[in-house]
Design a protein around this motif. Sequence first.
Motif, PDB file in Angstrom:
ATOM      1  N   LEU A   9       0.892  65.857 -18.576  1.00 14.48           N
ATOM      2  CA  LEU A   9       1.149  64.511 -18.078  1.00 14.48           C
ATOM      3  C   LEU A   9       0.528  63.467 -19.002  1.00 14.48           C
ATOM      4  CD1 LEU A   9       2.116  62.659 -15.689  1.00 14.48           C
ATOM      5  CD2 LEU A   9      -0.208  62.895 -14.818  1.00 14.48           C
ATOM      6  N   VAL A  10      -0.698  63.701 -19.409  1.00 11.47           N
ATOM      7  CA  VAL A  10      -1.384  62.766 -20.314  1.00 11.47           C
ATOM      8  C   VAL A  10      -0.685  62.741 -21.669  1.00 11.47           C
ATOM      9  CG1 VAL A  10      -3.527  62.390 -21.604  1.00 11.47           C
ATOM     10  CG2 VAL A  10      -3.617  62.906 -19.174  1.00 11.47           C
ATOM     11  N   PHE A  11      -0.312  63.896 -22.189  1.00  4.49           N
ATOM     12  CA  PHE A  11       0.310  63.981 -23.503  1.00  4.49           C
ATOM     13  C   PHE A  11       1.643  63.234 -23.539  1.00  4.49           C
ATOM     14  CE2 PHE A  11       3.084  66.243 -26.546  1.00  4.49           C
ATOM     15  CZ  PHE A  11       2.363  66.001 -27.711  1.00  4.49           C
ATOM     16  N   TYR A  12       2.502  63.473 -22.559  1.00  5.66           N
ATOM     17  CA  TYR A  12       3.810  62.816 -22.557  1.00  5.66           C
ATOM     18  C   TYR A  12       3.710  61.338 -22.223  1.00  5.66           C
ATOM     19  CZ  TYR A  12       5.818  67.456 -22.919  1.00  5.66           C
ATOM     20  OH  TYR A  12       6.146  68.704 -23.350  1.00  5.66           O
ATOM     21  N   SER A  13       2.749  60.987 -21.383  1.00  2.00           N
ATOM     22  CA  SER A  13       2.596  59.575 -21.056  1.00  2.00           C
ATOM     23  C   SER A  13       2.064  58.778 -22.244  1.00  2.00           C
ATOM     24  CB  SER A  13       1.692  59.391 -19.841  1.00  2.00           C
ATOM     25  OG  SER A  13       0.365  59.739 -20.134  1.00  2.00           O
ATOM     26  N   MET A  14       1.366  59.431 -23.177  1.00  2.00           N
ATOM     27  CA  MET A  14       0.895  58.726 -24.377  1.00  2.00           C
ATOM     28  C   MET A  14       2.072  58.188 -25.182  1.00  2.00           C
ATOM     29  SD  MET A  14      -2.262  60.884 -25.866  1.00  2.00           S
ATOM     30  CE  MET A  14      -3.844  60.877 -25.086  1.00  2.00           C
ATOM     31  N   PHE A  15       3.125  58.975 -25.305  1.00  2.00           N
ATOM     32  CA  PHE A  15       4.301  58.522 -26.048  1.00  2.00           C
ATOM     33  C   PHE A  15       5.043  57.419 -25.302  1.00  2.00           C
ATOM     34  CE2 PHE A  15       3.752  62.817 -27.790  1.00  2.00           C
ATOM     35  CZ  PHE A  15       3.698  62.492 -29.139  1.00  2.00           C
ATOM     36  N   ILE A  16       5.215  57.607 -24.013  1.00  2.00           N
ATOM     37  CA  ILE A  16       5.976  56.635 -23.226  1.00  2.00           C
ATOM     38  C   ILE A  16       5.221  55.316 -23.121  1.00  2.00           C
ATOM     39  CG2 ILE A  16       6.888  56.162 -20.924  1.00  2.00           C
ATOM     40  CD1 ILE A  16       7.352  59.244 -20.719  1.00  2.00           C
ATOM     41  N   VAL A  17       3.968  55.384 -22.721  1.00  2.00           N
ATOM     42  CA  VAL A  17       3.170  54.164 -22.555  1.00  2.00           C
ATOM     43  C   VAL A  17       2.885  53.520 -23.911  1.00  2.00           C
ATOM     44  CG1 VAL A  17       0.950  53.264 -21.759  1.00  2.00           C
ATOM     45  CG2 VAL A  17       2.190  54.904 -20.374  1.00  2.00           C
ATOM     46  N   GLY A  18       2.697  54.319 -24.935  1.00  2.00           N
ATOM     47  CA  GLY A  18       2.491  53.755 -26.279  1.00  2.00           C
ATOM     48  C   GLY A  18       3.693  52.966 -26.752  1.00  2.00           C
ATOM     49  N   LEU A  42      -5.701  54.434 -22.896  1.00  2.00           N
ATOM     50  CA  LEU A  42      -5.836  54.347 -21.444  1.00  2.00           C
ATOM     51  C   LEU A  42      -5.009  55.405 -20.725  1.00  2.00           C
ATOM     52  CD1 LEU A  42      -5.942  50.504 -20.814  1.00  2.00           C
ATOM     53  CD2 LEU A  42      -7.795  52.151 -20.609  1.00  2.00           C
ATOM     54  N   CYS A  43      -4.226  56.184 -21.447  1.00  2.00           N
ATOM     55  CA  CYS A  43      -3.446  57.251 -20.818  1.00  2.00           C
ATOM     56  C   CYS A  43      -4.325  58.393 -20.327  1.00  2.00           C
ATOM     57  CB  CYS A  43      -2.406  57.795 -21.795  1.00  2.00           C
ATOM     58  SG  CYS A  43      -1.016  56.695 -21.975  1.00  2.00           S
ATOM     59  N   ILE A  44      -5.557  58.438 -20.762  1.00  2.00           N
ATOM     60  CA  ILE A  44      -6.457  59.498 -20.306  1.00  2.00           C
ATOM     61  C   ILE A  44      -6.693  59.375 -18.804  1.00  2.00           C
ATOM     62  CG2 ILE A  44      -8.794  60.419 -20.539  1.00  2.00           C
ATOM     63  CD1 ILE A  44      -8.642  59.518 -23.489  1.00  2.00           C
ATOM     64  N   THR A  45      -6.718  58.149 -18.303  1.00  2.00           N
ATOM     65  CA  THR A  45      -6.828  57.930 -16.855  1.00  2.00           C
ATOM     66  C   THR A  45      -5.560  57.204 -16.405  1.00  2.00           C
ATOM     67  OG1 THR A  45      -8.017  55.883 -17.291  1.00  2.00           O
ATOM     68  CG2 THR A  45      -9.331  57.825 -16.848  1.00  2.00           C
ATOM     69  N   PRO A  46      -4.607  57.938 -15.828  1.00  2.00           N
ATOM     70  CA  PRO A  46      -3.291  57.372 -15.510  1.00  2.00           C
ATOM     71  C   PRO A  46      -3.269  56.075 -14.704  1.00  2.00           C
ATOM     72  CG  PRO A  46      -3.221  59.728 -15.306  1.00  2.00           C
ATOM     73  CD  PRO A  46      -4.652  59.377 -15.565  1.00  2.00           C
ATOM     74  N   PRO A  47      -4.140  55.810 -13.755  1.00  2.00           N
ATOM     75  CA  PRO A  47      -4.036  54.507 -13.079  1.00  2.00           C
ATOM     76  C   PRO A  47      -4.333  53.328 -14.003  1.00  2.00           C
ATOM     77  CG  PRO A  47      -5.308  56.031 -11.753  1.00  2.00           C
ATOM     78  CD  PRO A  47      -5.083  56.692 -13.070  1.00  2.00           C
ATOM     79  N   LEU A  48      -5.207  53.536 -14.989  1.00  2.00           N
ATOM     80  CA  LEU A  48      -5.538  52.434 -15.894  1.00  2.00           C
ATOM     81  C   LEU A  48      -4.385  52.087 -16.821  1.00  2.00           C
ATOM     82  CD1 LEU A  48      -9.231  53.162 -16.900  1.00  2.00           C
ATOM     83  CD2 LEU A  48      -8.366  51.486 -15.294  1.00  2.00           C
TER      84      LEU A  48
END
Length: 72
Positions: A9-18, A42-48
Amino acid sequence: MNVTIFGELVFYSMFIVGGISYYLGKRKTSKPKLAALVGVLLCITPPLNLAYLIVLTIKNDHVPVEKTENVV
């Protein structure tokens, strides 16, 4: 929650949120790369990361200041 699922979740959200942070950073700030970096970190903690995207969305658009030359 399984640690592997959280890591993915953190790995894929890094690309999307980035990507979203860079896009919003181009419109809202003068330093889009820094905005994207903060979003990725900030993807390390998803709410942030979601709160960061909301703040970038609400922020007013950045208007670049044009340099004027004195023509004499």
